[in-house]
Design an enzyme around this catalytic site. Sequence first.
Site, PDB file in Angstrom:
ATOM      1  N   ASP A   1     -10.822   3.505   4.757  1.00 32.96           N
ATOM      2  CA  ASP A   1     -11.264   2.111   4.679  1.00 32.96           C
ATOM      3  C   ASP A   1     -12.789   2.019   4.622  1.00 32.96           C
ATOM      4  OD1 ASP A   1      -9.547  -0.102   4.557  1.00 32.96           O
ATOM      5  OD2 ASP A   1      -8.804   0.272   6.587  1.00 32.96           O
TER       6      ASP A   1
ATOM      7  N   GLN B   1      -4.358  -1.663   9.722  1.00 33.32           N
ATOM      8  CA  GLN B   1      -4.454  -2.973   9.072  1.00 33.32           C
ATOM      9  C   GLN B   1      -5.109  -3.986  10.008  1.00 33.32           C
ATOM     10  OE1 GLN B   1      -3.700  -3.455   5.853  1.00 33.32           O
ATOM     11  NE2 GLN B   1      -4.271  -5.604   5.922  1.00 33.32           N
TER      12      GLN B   1
ATOM     13  N   LYS C   1       0.848  -1.202   0.000  1.00 32.19           N
ATOM     14  CA  LYS C   1       0.000   0.000   0.000  1.00 32.19           C
ATOM     15  C   LYS C   1       0.883   1.252   0.000  1.00 32.19           C
ATOM     16  CE  LYS C   1      -3.893  -2.384   2.154  1.00 32.19           C
ATOM     17  NZ  LYS C   1      -4.636  -2.749   3.363  1.00 32.19           N
TER      18      LYS C   1
HETATM   19  N1  GUN Z   1      -7.440  -6.562   6.176  1.00 32.10           N
HETATM   20  C1  GUN Z   1      -7.917  -7.207   5.094  1.00 32.10           C
HETATM   21  N2  GUN Z   1      -8.487  -6.333   4.235  1.00 32.10           N
HETATM   22  C2  GUN Z   1      -8.364  -5.106   4.795  1.00 32.10           C
HETATM   23  C3  GUN Z   1      -8.764  -3.811   4.379  1.00 32.10           C
HETATM   24  O1  GUN Z   1      -9.364  -3.594   3.333  1.00 32.10           O
HETATM   25  N3  GUN Z   1      -8.444  -2.795   5.242  1.00 32.10           N
HETATM   26  C4  GUN Z   1      -7.801  -3.017   6.420  1.00 32.10           C
HETATM   27  N4  GUN Z   1      -7.560  -1.955   7.196  1.00 32.10           N
HETATM   28  N5  GUN Z   1      -7.431  -4.219   6.826  1.00 32.10           N
HETATM   29  C5  GUN Z   1      -7.707  -5.253   6.012  1.00 32.10           C
END
Ligand code: GUN
Length: 295
Positions: A118, A95, A51
Site C-alpha cells: 500500500d 483495508q 482485490k
Molecule cells: N481504503 C481506501 N483506499 C485504500 C487503499 O488504497 N488501501 C487500503 N489498505 N485501504 C484503503
Amino acid sequence: MIINGKEIAQIIQLELAEKTKDLVAKTGVKPGLALLLVGDNSASQVYVRSKAKACEKVGLHSIIVTLPEHTSEKDVLEVIAAWNKDTTIHGILVQLPLPKHINETNVIMAIHPDKDVDGFHPINVGKLVTGIGGFVPCTPAGIVELLVRSSIKTSGKHVVVVGRSNIVGKPIANLLYQKSTRGNAVVTICHTGADDLRHYTKQADILIAAIGVAHRITADDIKPGAVIIDVGINRVIDESSEKGYSIVGDVDYDSVLPYVSAITPVPGGVGPMTIAMLLSNTFTAAQNYANVYRE
Ligand code: GUN
C-alpha cells in the site's frame, strides 16, 4: 477524450500475468498477497473481494482474513507479525478504515516496509518524498500510469490536487512535482478548508479531485480544456438501481464534460487502476524477495 481506466487496467494485468509466469518459471516464487479486513463495512468487503479476484486472474496467490469489528489491536498486530514472517506472502494489505478503537498508525507501522504494497509505512512515504523508490500508494501510482498511457504530459503543467489524505492527496502531489519524466509538474494542493476553493481549481491544467464529496466539482470550478482526474467513489441513494444506491465521483461529470480535454469516468476510471497497481506492487515485492533469496 474519456480515459478508459478499465481498459488500461486490463492491459496492465495482462502484462503482469506474463511477468508473473516468467517469475514463477525462473525462481519458483509465486507472488502472494495477504488481505486483512476488520469489521463489516460493506464497501470494504467489496473492495477486498475484488482485490483477491484480480489476484487470481493474474496468477497471484492471495488470502483474505476477516476479523470481527470488536477485534483488539493486539490481535490485528499478531496477524500482521505472522505474515511478516511468512515467506509465501510478499504483500500485506490492511483495508482501511479500521474500527475506531484500533490505531491505524500502529497497524501501518507493524507491516514490514518490504511487504507494504500500500506504500503507507513512513519508510515508503519517506522514500517517495525523497524520490528514492519504494512502494508508492496504489491510487496515486494508478493516476500517474493513466496519464502516461493516455499520453497526457505533466511536465511544466499546473496540477491542482484537491484533497490532502495520506492515501491520495499527499502522495499524488509528491509524485507529480518530482524531477522525472513522469512528473515535473507545478503542483498546488488545496482542500475543503480553502476560503475559495474555486480560485485554485480554475487554475488547473490537470485537476485531481480526491475530496470525498459527491459532485463537488462542477463546470464553474474548472478551466476550459482542463484534464480532470476524478478519484471520488461516493455512494448516493438511487432508487432506480437494484442496490438502492449508485456510485458517483467527486466531479459532476455531465456538467464538466463539454469543457474538458480529458476526463476519467466513475466508475471505470481511477478505481480499476488502484487494483492493477496493487497487483503490480505485489509482483515487485515478490521479485525483490526472489532476487534476495537467490543471491
Ligand atoms: N481504503 C481506501 N483506499 C485504500 C487503499 O488504497 N488501501 C487500503 N489498505 N485501504 C484503503
